[in-house]
Design a protein around this motif. Structure first.
Motif, PDB file in Angstrom:
ATOM      1  N   VAL A 116       0.858  -1.188   0.000  1.00  0.00           N
ATOM      2  CA  VAL A 116       0.000   0.000   0.000  1.00  0.00           C
ATOM      3  C   VAL A 116       0.890   1.232   0.000  1.00  0.00           C
ATOM      4  N   ALA A 117       0.338   2.331  -0.473  1.00  0.00           N
ATOM      5  CA  ALA A 117       1.064   3.610  -0.472  1.00  0.00           C
ATOM      6  C   ALA A 117       0.209   4.664   0.215  1.00  0.00           C
ATOM      7  N   SER A 118       0.854   5.501   1.006  1.00  0.00           N
ATOM      8  CA  SER A 118       0.170   6.667   1.567  1.00  0.00           C
ATOM      9  C   SER A 118       0.607   7.892   0.788  1.00  0.00           C
ATOM     10  N   VAL A 119      -0.325   8.808   0.544  1.00  0.00           N
ATOM     11  CA  VAL A 119      -0.071  10.006  -0.257  1.00  0.00           C
ATOM     12  C   VAL A 119       0.018  11.202   0.691  1.00  0.00           C
ATOM     13  N   HIS A 120       1.161  11.881   0.675  1.00  0.00           N
ATOM     14  CA  HIS A 120       1.404  12.944   1.650  1.00  0.00           C
ATOM     15  C   HIS A 120       1.509  14.334   1.042  1.00  0.00           C
ATOM     16  N   THR A 121       1.761  14.435  -0.240  1.00  0.00           N
ATOM     17  CA  THR A 121       1.844  15.743  -0.873  1.00  0.00           C
ATOM     18  C   THR A 121       1.554  15.593  -2.359  1.00  0.00           C
ATOM     19  N   ARG A 122       1.258  16.689  -2.998  1.00  0.00           N
ATOM     20  CA  ARG A 122       0.962  16.665  -4.430  1.00  0.00           C
ATOM     21  C   ARG A 122       2.258  16.957  -5.193  1.00  0.00           C
ATOM     22  N   PHE A 123       3.081  15.918  -5.335  1.00  0.00           N
ATOM     23  CA  PHE A 123       4.373  16.081  -5.989  1.00  0.00           C
ATOM     24  C   PHE A 123       4.232  16.626  -7.406  1.00  0.00           C
ATOM     25  N   GLU A 124       3.136  16.273  -8.093  1.00  0.00           N
ATOM     26  CA  GLU A 124       3.007  16.681  -9.490  1.00  0.00           C
ATOM     27  C   GLU A 124       2.854  18.187  -9.650  1.00  0.00           C
ATOM     28  N   THR A 171       2.701  13.549 -13.421  1.00  0.00           N
ATOM     29  CA  THR A 171       1.447  12.862 -13.126  1.00  0.00           C
ATOM     30  C   THR A 171       1.459  11.441 -13.683  1.00  0.00           C
ATOM     31  N   ALA A 172       1.982  11.272 -14.882  1.00  0.00           N
ATOM     32  CA  ALA A 172       2.043   9.944 -15.494  1.00  0.00           C
ATOM     33  C   ALA A 172       2.952   9.005 -14.698  1.00  0.00           C
ATOM     34  N   ILE A 173       4.080   9.515 -14.221  1.00  0.00           N
ATOM     35  CA  ILE A 173       4.994   8.693 -13.419  1.00  0.00           C
ATOM     36  C   ILE A 173       4.324   8.278 -12.114  1.00  0.00           C
ATOM     37  N   LEU A 174       3.632   9.220 -11.483  1.00  0.00           N
ATOM     38  CA  LEU A 174       2.920   8.894 -10.240  1.00  0.00           C
ATOM     39  C   LEU A 174       1.836   7.848 -10.495  1.00  0.00           C
ATOM     40  N   ARG A 175       1.122   7.991 -11.600  1.00  0.00           N
ATOM     41  CA  ARG A 175       0.064   7.026 -11.916  1.00  0.00           C
ATOM     42  C   ARG A 175       0.643   5.613 -12.048  1.00  0.00           C
ATOM     43  N   ARG A 176       1.764   5.497 -12.746  1.00  0.00           N
ATOM     44  CA  ARG A 176       2.385   4.185 -12.899  1.00  0.00           C
ATOM     45  C   ARG A 176       2.768   3.606 -11.536  1.00  0.00           C
ATOM     46  N   PHE A 177       3.328   4.450 -10.674  1.00  0.00           N
ATOM     47  CA  PHE A 177       3.735   4.003  -9.345  1.00  0.00           C
ATOM     48  C   PHE A 177       2.537   3.530  -8.512  1.00  0.00           C
ATOM     49  N   TYR A 178       1.524   4.373  -8.397  1.00  0.00           N
ATOM     50  CA  TYR A 178       0.406   4.056  -7.518  1.00  0.00           C
ATOM     51  C   TYR A 178      -0.440   2.893  -8.040  1.00  0.00           C
ATOM     52  N   ARG A 179      -0.496   2.702  -9.351  1.00  0.00           N
ATOM     53  CA  ARG A 179      -1.274   1.593  -9.893  1.00  0.00           C
ATOM     54  C   ARG A 179      -0.625   0.242  -9.626  1.00  0.00           C
ATOM     55  N   ARG A 180       0.660   0.231  -9.308  1.00  0.00           N
ATOM     56  CA  ARG A 180       1.323  -1.021  -8.968  1.00  0.00           C
ATOM     57  C   ARG A 180       1.058  -1.430  -7.525  1.00  0.00           C
ATOM     58  N   CYS A 181       0.426  -0.549  -6.765  1.00  0.00           N
ATOM     59  CA  CYS A 181       0.103  -0.856  -5.367  1.00  0.00           C
ATOM     60  C   CYS A 181      -1.277  -1.506  -5.276  1.00  0.00           C
ATOM     61  N   ASP A 182      -1.477  -2.292  -4.210  1.00  0.00           N
ATOM     62  CA  ASP A 182      -2.796  -2.912  -4.006  1.00  0.00           C
ATOM     63  C   ASP A 182      -3.838  -1.876  -3.617  1.00  0.00           C
ATOM     64  N   ALA A 183      -3.407  -0.839  -2.914  1.00  0.00           N
ATOM     65  CA  ALA A 183      -4.322   0.234  -2.508  1.00  0.00           C
ATOM     66  C   ALA A 183      -3.494   1.456  -2.166  1.00  0.00           C
TER      67      ALA A 183
END
Length: 390
Positions: free
Chosen positions: A118-126, A142-154
């Motif tokens: 799982v990933a926790s989101v702490h700031t809007r890096f984009e 934004t695209a890089i973040l999307r790839r990262f977060y989609r690899r997480c279960d939640a």
């Protein structure tokens, strides 16, 4: 499944060497997990003199200083010794708190070990590139973040407004809430100290507009300063009090030469400083929650904030403060001037904010994340068992 069954490997780019809202939330979470019998192992860069004492075993990650922001370290890799350490710890959940190089490697390691992540989101890096004249990079970020977060279960956001943004951005299909809490002993109206204000040369009747946070441009310092200029042009008496430090302090001090800069404040000193203000002004759009906003509300202050993730879930426009479109300096100035000039409006909004802040208790908030942990672990086990049966 019980909390005591959890074995959590937490990866952080900055667990405790710089004090900020994200790190304090992670440390409170780890304390809560350990108190309830879970096993936790933290993987993060370390320094000889951390900002606050470690509360768990921390395994050092190789790192480099951030260019121009040397106080922050970027973990660069997961060397074999760290991978072996993770395997020996045998986590049943991996939690990544930053989408940095090591965050990506930690997700890959979790996948190889067949452990949910799982990933926790702490700031809007984009949004960061826009504050350094690199706004054209925002779609790529934004695209890089999307790839990262989609690899997480939640993934878990600190506010419903941020969670909805993540859903709209299609970052993940499982977006939960891990909010932030408040310590009512540290932040309450009773911490106001008129003598401390007088020591700064602030008359008792002078309304104080406050800023709290790291002094970096992505906090909206340019918008803050321009809005204050426009309050002054309206002929409204006020004083600006800045709490915090950072690489943009010199720029900010030159831009606001009449402001009082008191530097970093921690613990009881921070509670005193916030409660001794009259209005909190938070023009930033990078926060996913806005700890300083909640701390100001708990201290009985009206909050003037940008319409952004975090503030949308905390500030009730016209009740606990004002929500203004990001960058609208004239409208920020009008709202600040209103609260500076109308003591009764300040009192009503401050009391409403203090009542609203009582909903945020740390134990209940952390238990909600732990419930999410256990759901993800159960789901992963059920899917794995089904796949093996198939």
């Amino acid at each position: 499944m019980e909390v005591s069954d959890l074995r959590v490997a937490l990866f952080s780019g900055n667990y405790n060497y710089i004090r900020d809202g994200a790190n304090q939330a992670l440390n409170r979470l780890v304390t809560y997990l350990l108190r309830h019998g879970a096993a936790v192992r933290v993987y993060s860069p370390t320094v000889a003199e951390p900002a606050f004492a470690r509360n768990a075993e921390v395994v050092h990650l190789p790192c480099l200083p951030v260019p121009g922001r040397s106080e922050y370290k970027v973990p660069m890799m997961l060397p074999p010794r760290v991978r072996r350490d993770v395997e020996a710890f045998a986590p049943n959940l991996v939690h990544v708190s930053s989408p940095d190089f090591v965050g990506h490697r930690a997700v890959s390691l979790a996948r190889r070990l067949d452990v949910p992540v799982v990933a926790s989101v702490h700031t809007r890096f984009e949004t960061y590139p826009r504050y350094y004249g690199l706004g054209f990079l925002e779609p790529a970020a934004t695209a890089i973040l999307r790839r990262f977060y989609r690899r997480c279960d939640a993934i878990f956001a600190p506010s419903e407004s941020m969670a909805q943004l993540l859903r709209d951005q299609k970052m993940n299909w499982d977006v939960g809430i891990w909010s932030r809490g408040i310590d009512p002993d540290a932040f309450n109206p009773g911490r106001r100290d008129e003598a401390w204000r007088r020591g700064l040369g602030i008359p008792d009747e002078m309304p104080v507009i406050g800023f709290v946070g790291r002094l970096v441009m992505e906090k909206g310092l340019d918008v803050f300063a321009e809005s204050i200029d426009r309050v002054a042009r309206r002929g409204v008496a006020h004083k600006v009090l800045v709490v915090g430090d950072g690489p943009a302090r010199e720029w900010f001090a030159k831009r606001l030469p009449d402001a009082e800069f008191v530097g970093f404040q921690g613990g009881g000193d921070l509670g005193r400083a916030v409660a001794s203000m009259d209005i909190m002004f938070n023009p930033s759009v990078t926060e996913t929650f806005g700890n300083v906003t909640l701390e100001a509300m708990a201290s009985g202050l009206p909050v003037v904030a940008a319409i952004a993730t975090g503030s949308l879930s905390l500030v009730s426009d016209g009740v606990t403060g004002r929500l203004i479109p990001a960058g609208a300096c004239d409208r920020f100035a009008a709202a600040l001037a209103h609260y500076c000039s109308d003591r009764e409006a300040r009192r009503r909004a401050g009391e409403a904010g203090e009542r609203a802040s009582r909903r945020y208790a740390w134990d209940e908030i952390n238990q909600e994340l732990v419930d999410g942990y256990m759901r993800i672990v159960r789901q992963h086990g059920e899917i794995g068992s089904g796949a093996r049966r198939g």
